[in-house]
Design a protein around this motif. Structure first.
Motif, mmCIF file in Angstrom:
data_model
loop_
_atom_site.group_PDB
_atom_site.id
_atom_site.type_symbol
_atom_site.label_atom_id
_atom_site.label_comp_id
_atom_site.label_asym_id
_atom_site.label_seq_id
_atom_site.Cartn_x
_atom_site.Cartn_y
_atom_site.Cartn_z
ATOM 1 N N MET A 1 0.853 -1.203 0.000
ATOM 2 C CA MET A 1 0.000 0.000 0.000
ATOM 3 C C MET A 1 0.886 1.249 0.000
ATOM 4 O O MET A 1 1.866 1.325 0.713
ATOM 5 N N ALA A 2 0.519 2.200 -0.791
ATOM 6 C CA ALA A 2 1.317 3.416 -0.925
ATOM 7 C C ALA A 2 1.414 4.153 0.406
ATOM 8 O O ALA A 2 0.404 4.463 1.025
ATOM 9 N N SER A 3 2.616 4.418 0.824
ATOM 10 C CA SER A 3 2.814 5.193 2.046
ATOM 11 C C SER A 3 2.616 6.668 1.730
ATOM 12 O O SER A 3 2.876 7.123 0.624
ATOM 13 N N GLN A 4 2.136 7.400 2.666
ATOM 14 C CA GLN A 4 1.924 8.819 2.398
ATOM 15 C C GLN A 4 2.715 9.723 3.327
ATOM 16 O O GLN A 4 2.477 10.918 3.382
ATOM 17 N N GLU A 5 3.618 9.102 4.050
ATOM 18 C CA GLU A 5 4.346 9.912 5.012
ATOM 19 C C GLU A 5 5.326 10.881 4.333
ATOM 20 O O GLU A 5 5.829 10.633 3.257
ATOM 21 N N LEU A 35 -1.568 14.829 -4.863
ATOM 22 C CA LEU A 35 -2.359 13.633 -4.565
ATOM 23 C C LEU A 35 -1.899 12.929 -3.301
ATOM 24 O O LEU A 35 -2.708 12.550 -2.462
ATOM 25 N N ASP A 36 -0.598 12.759 -3.157
ATOM 26 C CA ASP A 36 -0.109 12.045 -1.990
ATOM 27 C C ASP A 36 0.438 12.993 -0.929
ATOM 28 O O ASP A 36 1.101 12.551 0.013
ATOM 29 N N ASP A 37 0.209 14.273 -1.117
ATOM 30 C CA ASP A 37 0.459 15.265 -0.075
ATOM 31 C C ASP A 37 1.921 15.430 0.300
ATOM 32 O O ASP A 37 2.246 15.704 1.442
ATOM 33 N N ARG A 38 2.799 15.227 -0.646
ATOM 34 C CA ARG A 38 4.211 15.356 -0.315
ATOM 35 C C ARG A 38 4.832 16.625 -0.888
ATOM 36 O O ARG A 38 5.996 16.890 -0.664
ATOM 37 N N PHE A 39 4.050 17.370 -1.669
ATOM 38 C CA PHE A 39 4.577 18.596 -2.272
ATOM 39 C C PHE A 39 3.662 19.770 -1.905
ATOM 40 O O PHE A 39 2.473 19.593 -1.671
ATOM 41 N N GLU A 40 4.239 20.930 -1.963
ATOM 42 C CA GLU A 40 3.515 22.158 -1.683
ATOM 43 C C GLU A 40 3.957 23.151 -2.755
ATOM 44 O O GLU A 40 5.150 23.449 -2.873
ATOM 45 N N ASN A 334 2.097 8.787 -9.156
ATOM 46 C CA ASN A 334 3.099 7.787 -8.756
ATOM 47 C C ASN A 334 4.505 8.261 -9.101
ATOM 48 O O ASN A 334 5.459 7.999 -8.365
ATOM 49 N N LEU A 335 4.604 8.955 -10.215
ATOM 50 C CA LEU A 335 5.923 9.444 -10.605
ATOM 51 C C LEU A 335 6.369 10.560 -9.646
ATOM 52 O O LEU A 335 7.533 10.616 -9.240
ATOM 53 N N TYR A 336 5.436 11.412 -9.276
ATOM 54 C CA TYR A 336 5.768 12.417 -8.267
ATOM 55 C C TYR A 336 6.123 11.754 -6.932
ATOM 56 O O TYR A 336 6.948 12.263 -6.168
ATOM 57 N N SER A 337 5.503 10.629 -6.681
ATOM 58 C CA SER A 337 5.804 9.917 -5.446
ATOM 59 C C SER A 337 7.232 9.365 -5.478
ATOM 60 O O SER A 337 7.965 9.413 -4.489
ATOM 61 N N GLU A 338 7.630 8.845 -6.660
ATOM 62 C CA GLU A 338 9.017 8.394 -6.804
ATOM 63 C C GLU A 338 9.962 9.575 -6.637
ATOM 64 O O GLU A 338 10.991 9.476 -5.955
ATOM 65 N N ALA A 339 9.589 10.685 -7.280
ATOM 66 C CA ALA A 339 10.415 11.887 -7.151
ATOM 67 C C ALA A 339 10.546 12.287 -5.686
ATOM 68 O O ALA A 339 11.643 12.636 -5.209
ATOM 69 N N ALA A 340 9.445 12.200 -4.976
ATOM 70 C CA ALA A 340 9.467 12.599 -3.569
ATOM 71 C C ALA A 340 10.430 11.733 -2.760
ATOM 72 O O ALA A 340 11.183 12.232 -1.912
ATOM 73 N N GLN A 341 10.401 10.439 -3.030
ATOM 74 C CA GLN A 341 11.324 9.543 -2.315
ATOM 75 C C GLN A 341 12.769 9.973 -2.561
ATOM 76 O O GLN A 341 13.590 9.990 -1.644
ATOM 77 N N ALA A 342 13.044 10.293 -3.823
ATOM 78 C CA ALA A 342 14.408 10.704 -4.168
ATOM 79 C C ALA A 342 14.738 12.050 -3.523
ATOM 80 O O ALA A 342 15.844 12.264 -3.020
#
Lengths: 387, 387, 387, 387
Positions: A1-5, A35-40, A334-342
């Motif tokens: 499940m996609a983490s959103q932290e 979408l996953d709340d990791r960017f502002e 999902n791509l932004y989510s990968e970017a966020a991890q990086a």
């Protein structure tokens, strides 16, 4: 499940270049980033037109003092702020990608950039150099690579599910340019058919590169030679609107790629068929939650996002259970989510975590070579041309 | 094209009850609220367990001082703040919906509430009264009503495309409870099969109400009588896991509804067939961007989200062009978007703008009557029972 | 692979009652009988109208002296000939099935009979008796039972692939009677909506029995109780055109059956969903070469006629390789092929070979009970009624 | 509705060359010839092996005195009989087509011949000459041209439904040769991969010609230039098993053709996409009763065999109502039905009735040129080569 932290309780500060009122892909990037709340989204040069820039900024909650009309200025100003953006999304027409990317990389700011990456191979090569020397992250939004079932397909090919690759079939069929939309005020059509803003490729750059990139992403192979026929069916159009290409791979595999913006009845028909010595995989973007897998000599299976048979490479991205369709925006997110991890890792001086995958500046260069080689092949009478 | 503006440049301040770590639908609500950037989650009673509440709040960017463990306390505290929440999303198990909703309505705070609305008809009736007397907005998240193609279908029925309604076929087939998941630590399965937390209905409450509501939403008609057979196939399960219902409408139409959580091979198979004297409409949730329309005596047509044939009732919600699939989360976000329109208007003392549609507290009451009547019918040997 | 041999080099001599010019199903029977070259049509009472009978006989290569206008006369005359017919196909409107069947059985001639078998339960019971006492073969053309993928499904249920049966969903949706076709000269519509010729059931007899029979064929179970709602939507029509039924099985399984001839947009939508404790099967007549199999907790598989995963119960009928669609006529021919196996054996005084399966007179009686019980249930207000 | 009459009450006397036990396509021809009852198989050289010839003849109801082991002998003997065959079906491996056809044409007997027509262009050219000089009918069984929905598509293109042709996409994907079936006793695989019996083309001759012919049949255009890449993926195989071709049409249209016998997961995936300036058509052989039609700017429509929207070009072939699938054998039988119309006319010294269409010896020559040109193009490094 996609983490959103988001580590440290702090979202990534994002800027945007392009994407003002009337644009398409900018809004997609914004939704994807949220979408996953990791960017502002805190800063932007959303338009070079001052009024449109201001209005667009206001609409997107960007404060007036961080709304710019020049990305050069924006890069400088943001780099100078303690709370300046950490990463910028470049969503302009193609011809501005390279210079905008350079401005931010030189200012020490990571870059997320739309595709095709540049308008020429040489521009792309310079960008590769700059990214390498800058040490900054560069994420190219070949968004379709982040669909869970595409990740699943890639993992299956990697793990031997189809045996040795034989045949690649990549298609991207649309019909929105079947008539001369560029003369009816459709902004998207205007710049995409204008060589000044799109580069030397029309359909091949706009959608052909997606198909090409996706096939490479899933198979792990790039062709080393191609034979391309670029056509323009709508009279007076300045760039190709239909592309058919044969490809040869060093491994002996063979491929075909068809991209069309005049195939009436097709909306966004990106599809992939990958056939090997022991199995086949088929996927279609319009039903992205489904992946067909045929092991030779057995019944075909339908692998679904979130369902049985899905492995962890895809499972990382699942937000809602099987049967609850996730679509284009989720794939982009999902791509932004990968970017966020990086980016989170980079924030802490770490390298990108294992398993995180995104299209790179090198992939962008491959895409530019693909366009240039195809254009060259076609101009020379559609002859086989080395990549 | 979906507008993303938020009047006054200020997002709606949102609170949430339920939806802490391990929950499912809370995360969906949060994504839905974020997607179009009109809400800001600023307070929550995400769990009654203090540790989990705190951790969940932190993960979601809620500051510690606005993280509560009691919704009663939260309603009071937030109502007292100048920057208190304007609306709360209630995403707890069913048995807490009513009391939580009351707490916030009584505190003058608008409510978005998950379905089924309550655990009894009487609770639902009280809530109807309270909503009416409070003057506050109450939005029930029958999310499937906000899929663009469902709006399209509703508009077409309204506009006479199928003539006089004859046959309604509503289905909702899943298989995740085909085995005794409630005893293997699946939290979602635990409370959904527990009458204390779910109410008198299992599958009928969890998914049957969705199918029932959706059929009513599209056709504009409610049955006045039904004959229901509720079954429990998994041994030891305390609530129904398969439901089959015949329905009679005052207009003379006839309907069937099937909801199952043990139909192996079905993921989230919500589907609708609506047949009238002059045409038919068919839609399936797993391919939500497609709507089949058959005018009698002509070829079937495929109406697509964003494509030709789509009218403004659906077009209001389109974010990306045809062929770029929007899915479950976008549908859910559409409902939050409707809520936002109503909330922005309410903020300025205006009534909900024309064209904005969301399931209401009265729809919630209809759903509870449907559950209660079905349970009663089934208990009495599956006899016809008035709604 | 389907064998095409006919022992002794001699085709089976076939007669036909009904099926003259303007009829539908007679032509289907003739094609079905010819397909595998095991029958030879040599006699017929194709119409009671002398001119039509003669013309129809000539068209079908029946010599004038074996063209009759009365099936009574035909039965006598053929029984008296050394080269008389060995079997007769009865393809008249329903009300003539029983008396025609009796005439031939009494004359010692085997019978192939269209469905529904009779117009009443008592007629059906008499026929059961007569068939038993006559020692003749009686093949009821519930043709859908002979689709290879239906045989496959039946074998899989029998062999435990779905575990214990829980839910049966049978549908048969058409739309050709959505308007009053019986008043526009459509012969097929005329008699099918006429209680004198069709019996007490309209849609329930014409197509409901097919769905009922097919579900029983695949599951091996018959319900012991049902609750039926028969409706007539087209004003002035004398029989039902829409049927919705709940069913209870002694095993604890539950079922739903929907048959409609007014479901606009549906052509010949016979479909089956069979769900058990360990798996599910789904099949649709309009794509008869495909069978979906979902083992619980695994990916869905697509079993195809002629493809991997197909067993011998289906394989017996395959004429052409997988992917070369066999359809309605082939399915019908499969039933004639089963009949031929039984008839060849009977010719040599042997019993029907193991593995040969066809719907029997007892199945016909079950169908008549189903119609009668449904009509009764519906007349009594759609109450549960024992079969 | 398909007529089944045979003028004069007399079926056409048919002979067959090839198609003995163990063969595939011969049985298909026999079923096709029987389906509409216009042919009677009375003679054959089903095998050159005496035992197999005799056994095969007996199985097919051919009397021993008309069972031959040599087609030369058969042509002579049948031509000498008063009741000799009127037409012969040639269903041998490819290398025998030409000489068998010549034998019968020279004996004054009409010919139905399987495809590809010959093993070389020169053989094909000779045959064209001979057919012309003989005045006999020559029907090439490109059976897919007789699917009703293919006739519908052809009529729609002819009538302007898609405007000016732009893009042709033809595919024929199978997987039965993904492994080395020719070494496991599969007779079909043996001769198809043997250049002595198949000619210079493997997949391109066996299935590529079908796709090529079908595209030409529907569009009414042939390419004048092609660029072909023939590959052999299975080690040791002597002919191509995968083919990818680009095509240029004089009209400016562009095309792609892909034929593969190693595309794992594909059974008999012949499919066509035809895109013009005003509309698109899509069809797939595995669902032959459906034709998708997209008029630009309107919803896609599904035209069905027997349904609304079907015109008379297709309607001539409909045996059973819409929704009752007709498949491969019916399609094949349609071609025999066309042949019968031509043969009945020829019997009476008339020319083929207007509206009757079948692939001709000239089409066969086109097919041979296509194979030869593709092989040549590929051998020369896949360069553009004139047809």
């Amino acid at each position: 499940m996609a983490s959103q932290e988001h580590p440290g309780g702090r979202r990534i500060r994002l800027g945007m270049v392009g994407g003002g009122q009337g644009a398409f892909i900018g809004a997609v990037h914004r939704i994807a980033s949220r979408l996953d709340d990791r960017f502002e989204l805190v800063a932007g040069a959303l338009s070079s037109d001052p009024d449109r820039a201001a209005a667009s900024a206001a609409e997107n909650g960007i404060s007036a003092d961080r709304s710019y009309t020049s990305y050069i200025e924006m890069a400088k100003a943001e780099a100078a702020r303690a709370d300046g953006i950490e990463v910028v999304s470049i969503v302009t027409p193609n011809h501005l990608h390279a210079s905008a990317a350079k401005a931010f990389l030189n200012a020490g700011i990571h870059v997320i950039c739309d595709k095709p990456m540049t308008v020429s191979v040489s521009e792309a090569e310079e960008l590769v150099e700059l990214v390498r020397s800058s040490g900054k992250l560069f994420i190219l939004t070949h968004n379709y690579t982040a669909y869970p079932m595409i990740r699943q397909a890639r993992a299956m090919v990697r793990d031997g599910a189809i045996g040795q690759l034989r045949v690649v079939k990549a298609e991207y069929a649309q019909d929105w340019l079947a008539e001369k939309a560029e003369e009816t005020g459709v902004k998207q059509a205007e710049w995409r058919t204008d060589p000044e803003r799109s580069g030397a490729g029309g359909a091949i750059g706009d959608i052909g590169t997606h198909a090409y990139n996706l096939a490479a992403f899933v198979t792990g192979e790039l062709p080393n030679e191609l034979c391309a026929e670029l056509s323009t069916f709508v009279e007076g159009r300045r760039l190709d609107d239909n592309v058919q290409i044969l490809m040869r791979y060093e491994s002996g595999a063979r491929g075909m790629l068809w991209a069309s913006q005049v195939a009436v009845g097709n909306e966004n028909g990106l599809a992939l068929g990958i056939y090997g010595s022991r199995g086949g995989l088929e996927w279609s973007q319009e039903h992205p939650n489904h992946l067909w897998y045929a092991p030779f000599g057995e019944e075909k299976r339908l692998i679904t996002r979130g369902g049985a048979g899905m492995g962890e490479d895809a499972g990382r991205f699942v937000r809602v259970p099987a049967g609850h369709p996730e679509g284009y925006l989720e794939g982009f997110a999902n791509l932004y989510s990968e970017a966020a991890q990086a980016l989170f890792a980079a924030r802490e001086g770490k390298s990108t975590p294992g398993g995180v995958i995104y299209p790179t500046v090198e992939d962008g260069l491959d895409g530019m070579k693909f366009i240039a080689t195809s254009v060259e092949s076609s101009k020379n009478g559609s002859v086989w041309t080395k990549l």
